[in-house]
Design a protein around this motif. Structure first.
Motif, mmCIF file in Angstrom:
data_model
loop_
_atom_site.group_PDB
_atom_site.id
_atom_site.type_symbol
_atom_site.label_atom_id
_atom_site.label_comp_id
_atom_site.label_asym_id
_atom_site.label_seq_id
_atom_site.Cartn_x
_atom_site.Cartn_y
_atom_site.Cartn_z
ATOM 1 N N UNK A 16 0.832 -1.212 0.000
ATOM 2 C CA UNK A 16 0.000 0.000 0.000
ATOM 3 C C UNK A 16 0.865 1.261 0.000
ATOM 4 N N UNK A 17 1.919 1.240 -0.766
ATOM 5 C CA UNK A 17 2.869 2.351 -0.949
ATOM 6 C C UNK A 17 3.775 2.616 0.254
ATOM 7 N N UNK A 18 3.747 1.757 1.259
ATOM 8 C CA UNK A 18 4.609 1.900 2.437
ATOM 9 C C UNK A 18 5.709 0.849 2.364
ATOM 10 N N UNK A 19 6.955 1.289 2.528
ATOM 11 C CA UNK A 19 8.099 0.385 2.503
ATOM 12 C C UNK A 19 8.276 -0.247 3.878
ATOM 13 N N UNK A 20 8.393 -1.584 3.893
ATOM 14 C CA UNK A 20 8.590 -2.336 5.122
ATOM 15 C C UNK A 20 9.970 -2.981 5.105
ATOM 16 N N UNK A 21 10.600 -3.010 6.264
ATOM 17 C CA UNK A 21 11.859 -3.731 6.461
ATOM 18 C C UNK A 21 11.711 -4.540 7.738
ATOM 19 N N UNK A 22 11.900 -5.845 7.629
ATOM 20 C CA UNK A 22 11.749 -6.744 8.774
ATOM 21 C C UNK A 22 10.411 -6.544 9.488
ATOM 22 N N UNK A 23 9.350 -6.371 8.688
ATOM 23 C CA UNK A 23 8.011 -6.280 9.244
ATOM 24 C C UNK A 23 7.598 -4.924 9.763
ATOM 25 N N UNK A 24 8.435 -3.887 9.593
ATOM 26 C CA UNK A 24 8.121 -2.565 10.132
ATOM 27 C C UNK A 24 8.154 -1.513 9.024
ATOM 28 N N UNK A 25 7.103 -0.711 8.954
ATOM 29 C CA UNK A 25 7.036 0.408 8.021
ATOM 30 C C UNK A 25 6.551 1.645 8.761
ATOM 31 N N UNK A 26 6.586 2.787 8.091
ATOM 32 C CA UNK A 26 6.118 4.028 8.706
ATOM 33 C C UNK A 26 5.301 4.830 7.707
ATOM 34 N N UNK A 27 4.244 5.455 8.213
ATOM 35 C CA UNK A 27 3.452 6.386 7.416
ATOM 36 C C UNK A 27 2.695 7.316 8.360
ATOM 37 N N UNK A 28 2.444 8.530 7.886
ATOM 38 C CA UNK A 28 1.625 9.443 8.676
ATOM 39 C C UNK A 28 0.290 9.716 7.988
ATOM 40 N N UNK A 29 -0.013 8.938 6.959
ATOM 41 C CA UNK A 29 -1.277 9.076 6.234
ATOM 42 C C UNK A 29 -2.408 8.407 7.019
ATOM 43 N N UNK A 30 -3.385 9.190 7.477
ATOM 44 C CA UNK A 30 -4.512 8.603 8.223
ATOM 45 C C UNK A 30 -5.251 7.530 7.410
ATOM 46 N N UNK A 31 -5.384 7.761 6.112
ATOM 47 C CA UNK A 31 -6.060 6.792 5.244
ATOM 48 C C UNK A 31 -5.321 5.452 5.236
ATOM 49 N N UNK A 32 -3.985 5.495 5.077
ATOM 50 C CA UNK A 32 -3.196 4.261 5.059
ATOM 51 C C UNK A 32 -3.173 3.589 6.429
ATOM 52 N N UNK A 33 -3.087 4.382 7.483
ATOM 53 C CA UNK A 33 -3.093 3.817 8.836
ATOM 54 C C UNK A 33 -4.385 3.033 9.060
#
Length: 102
Positions: A16-33
């Motif tokens: 969903x356009x968020x990059x994950x590394x070892x199961x962890x990604x970051x986003x500040x988009x309320x829609x994506x969260x």
């Protein structure tokens, strides 16, 4: 920025356009969260620390700051730390920038 934890703790890739590394990604988009929460991902809000805006007079206070606090201080004060990643390297860049500004 909120951290997103994938159900597969080993997952490295893009979802969903968020990059994950070892199961962890970051986003500040309320829609994506919301999307991640609805699909079984765990979301952890990370509290942002705000370092002081005014530079310390003697530099000793920089020694008491964590690397994250130093980075935030530099960012909040428009200081380019370049490739510095260590505490000493970041402090050096901050001191150079504040000396130039005086």
């Amino acid at each position: 920025m909120p951290k997103i934890f994938a159900p597969n703790k080993q997952y490295t890739g893009v979802s969903a356009s968020v990059t994950f590394a070892n199961g962890v990604g970051e986003t500040d988009s309320p829609h994506l969260i919301k999307w991640f929460e609805d699909h079984g991902y765990e979301v952890e809000e990370v509290e942002q620390q705000q370092p002081p805006q005014d530079p310390p007079k003697d530099g000793l206070e920089f020694d008491k700051m964590s690397v994250e606090e130093l980075k935030l201080y530099a960012e909040n004060n428009g200081i380019d730390i370049g490739n510095a990643t260590s505490e000493n390297g970041i402090i050096k860049k901050i001191k150079e920038a504040t000396e130039k500004a005086e």
